[in-house]
Design an enzyme around this catalytic site. Sequence first.
Site, PDB file in Angstrom:
ATOM      1  N   TYR A 154       0.855  -1.190   0.000  1.00 12.27           N
ATOM      2  CA  TYR A 154       0.000   0.000   0.000  1.00 12.27           C
ATOM      3  C   TYR A 154       0.885   1.232   0.000  1.00 12.27           C
ATOM      4  O   TYR A 154       1.823   1.333   0.783  1.00 12.27           O
ATOM      5  CB  TYR A 154      -0.887  -0.006   1.250  1.00 12.27           C
ATOM      6  CG  TYR A 154      -1.815   1.181   1.362  1.00 12.27           C
ATOM      7  CD1 TYR A 154      -2.830   1.398   0.420  1.00 12.27           C
ATOM      8  CD2 TYR A 154      -1.695   2.094   2.411  1.00 12.27           C
ATOM      9  CE1 TYR A 154      -3.692   2.488   0.534  1.00 12.27           C
ATOM     10  CE2 TYR A 154      -2.553   3.185   2.535  1.00 12.27           C
ATOM     11  CZ  TYR A 154      -3.557   3.370   1.585  1.00 12.27           C
ATOM     12  OH  TYR A 154      -4.408   4.443   1.707  1.00 12.27           O
ATOM     13  N   ASP A 249       9.227   2.733   0.231  1.00 16.40           N
ATOM     14  CA  ASP A 249       8.152   3.404   0.958  1.00 16.40           C
ATOM     15  C   ASP A 249       8.306   3.008   2.423  1.00 16.40           C
ATOM     16  O   ASP A 249       7.902   1.923   2.840  1.00 16.40           O
ATOM     17  CB  ASP A 249       6.795   2.980   0.398  1.00 16.40           C
ATOM     18  CG  ASP A 249       5.640   3.602   1.183  1.00 16.40           C
ATOM     19  OD1 ASP A 249       5.892   4.268   2.212  1.00 16.40           O
ATOM     20  OD2 ASP A 249       4.475   3.412   0.760  1.00 16.40           O
ATOM     21  N   LYS A 277       3.866   8.719   9.248  1.00 18.25           N
ATOM     22  CA  LYS A 277       3.586   8.089  10.544  1.00 18.25           C
ATOM     23  C   LYS A 277       4.555   8.529  11.657  1.00 18.25           C
ATOM     24  O   LYS A 277       4.349   9.585  12.232  1.00 18.25           O
ATOM     25  CB  LYS A 277       3.490   6.573  10.374  1.00 18.25           C
ATOM     26  CG  LYS A 277       2.329   6.244   9.420  1.00 18.25           C
ATOM     27  CD  LYS A 277       1.989   4.797   9.217  1.00 18.25           C
ATOM     28  CE  LYS A 277       0.705   4.704   8.403  1.00 18.25           C
ATOM     29  NZ  LYS A 277       0.722   3.820   7.272  1.00 18.25           N
TER      30      LYS A 277
HETATM   31  C1  LIG Z   1       0.110   4.355   5.897  1.00 21.80           C
HETATM   32  C2  LIG Z   1       0.890   4.143   4.698  1.00 21.80           C
HETATM   33  C3  LIG Z   1       0.820   5.039   3.605  1.00 21.80           C
HETATM   34  C4  LIG Z   1      -0.181   6.156   3.552  1.00 21.80           C
HETATM   35  O1  LIG Z   1       0.028   7.103   4.544  1.00 21.80           O
HETATM   36  P1  LIG Z   1      -1.203   8.067   4.982  1.00 21.80           P
HETATM   37  O2  LIG Z   1      -0.557   9.001   5.952  1.00 21.80           O
HETATM   38  O3  LIG Z   1      -2.231   7.176   5.583  1.00 21.80           O
HETATM   39  O4  LIG Z   1      -1.696   8.733   3.759  1.00 21.80           O
HETATM   40  C5  LIG Z   1       1.681   4.840   2.551  1.00 21.80           C
HETATM   41  N1  LIG Z   1       2.570   3.831   2.550  1.00 21.80           N
HETATM   42  C6  LIG Z   1       2.654   2.959   3.570  1.00 21.80           C
HETATM   43  C7  LIG Z   1       3.685   1.873   3.515  1.00 21.80           C
HETATM   44  C8  LIG Z   1       1.816   3.071   4.662  1.00 21.80           C
HETATM   45  O5  LIG Z   1       1.892   2.174   5.654  1.00 21.80           O
END
Ligand SMILES: *Cc1c(COP(=O)(O)O)cnc(C)c1O
Length: 438
Positions: A154, A249, A277
């Site tokens: 994701y 990511d 995060k």
């Molecule tokens: C949570 C997450 C996102 C998206 O971040 P948001 O702050 O929710 O938009 C993108 N990549 C990874 C790996 C994530 O865990």
Amino acid sequence: MTSAPVSVPALNTSRSQELFSAAQTLMPGGVSSPVRAFRSVDGDPIVFDRVKGAYAWDVDGNRYIDYIGSWGPAICGHAHPKVIGALRNALGKGTSFGAPCALENQLAEMVIDAVPSVEMVRFVNSGTEACMSVLRLMRAFTGREKLIKFEGCYHGHADMFLVKAGSGVATLGLPDSPGVPRSTTASTLTAPYNDLEAVKRLFAENPGEIAGVILEPVVGNAGFLPPEPGFLEGLREITAENGALLTFDEVMTGFRISYGGAQAKFGITPDLTTLGKVIGGGLPVGAYGGRAEIMAMVAPAGPMYQAGTLSGNPLAMTAGIHTLELLRQSGTYEKLEATTSRLLAGILAAGRDAGLPICGGSISAMFGFFLCDGPVRNFEQAKAADTKRFGKLHRAMLERGVYLAPSAFEAGFTSLAHTDEDIDITLEAFRDCFAAIA
Ligand SMILES: *Cc1c(COP(=O)(O)O)cnc(C)c1O
């Protein structure tokens, strides 16, 4: 009544239920983000009132040991007094300047010092924003359009990434989302995680067209899936050979797998990195960064446009700075590793003792288990896990005051605030709940 070995009073969540039914008339599905709605565990969500340390309290006054930590940011424990104190001071100076502030330099320096691939950084407001911007940057820098992502990974909800996008999308049974133009995802190619041959094939079939590869270096959005030995190394080699960029990511893994993220832990340096995060310490922050030569493309230094009204605001920068300051103290990651590995070993043992098929793993403050026989190497195999049974487990654990992610396909998170006693209580609950659902 008399013969019950443990007497657990039924959880009263009547206030939560009232609020959630009202919310459903006000907001789609009653929530501001889908997985919070508990759809994949067949139940109603708990409405929280406050959080502190390893705990969350709901509006009915029940306390839970929290293994989500606001989906990652709460790695030092919720509402850490140092972070809250710094935020109070920052509030006194105003919430947003819309102009440069010294705090941006401070957090930027901390990120650049910590994360091997990052020589320059741009702050944004969410992980989604970081990932959509980094894709534009990969395309701008290479002059190519195609992208490789992995099934189950994701990268936020931007159109180009909503192909085989893991947890939130998968648990709702939406393979893709309506509203995403075919033309947008036509240049998004996908491969199974941990499958280098598939990536090589995609490069061979699309010579000179692939701008880059993006992945979660440790997957948390398809359940917990670690990279197999050689996988990250292989991607580094294949992208370099083909003139394509490699993006980790690390929105979830940054400052969680280690202070320098998964790239520091595994010793593989990508070209670009996205963060989120943890670096926001509980406020909305994302970031992307990488080699200075690539970041020089970003406006106004270069032609690739990307902007943000509230980006780098003093409150968000403050929460990030003080969270990272807590994390960079010595012993932090050893403690997180010890807590999490004891938890995971206990969960696996409890599952096996109850006669359930179970597998799982953990690295630092991130863990996960699947209710199926392992090993699970990719999302396709993860989908063999027993999600019905997971739903029952989730509800039973809630009743016991343990708050797990409401999906079989989400990693769990521990924090510096989780004590040995919290883990003991959690494992006792797992033992009883596994026995009950076996
Ligand atoms: C949570 C997450 C996102 C998206 O971040 P948001 O702050 O929710 O938009 C993108 N990549 C990874 C790996 C994530 O865990």
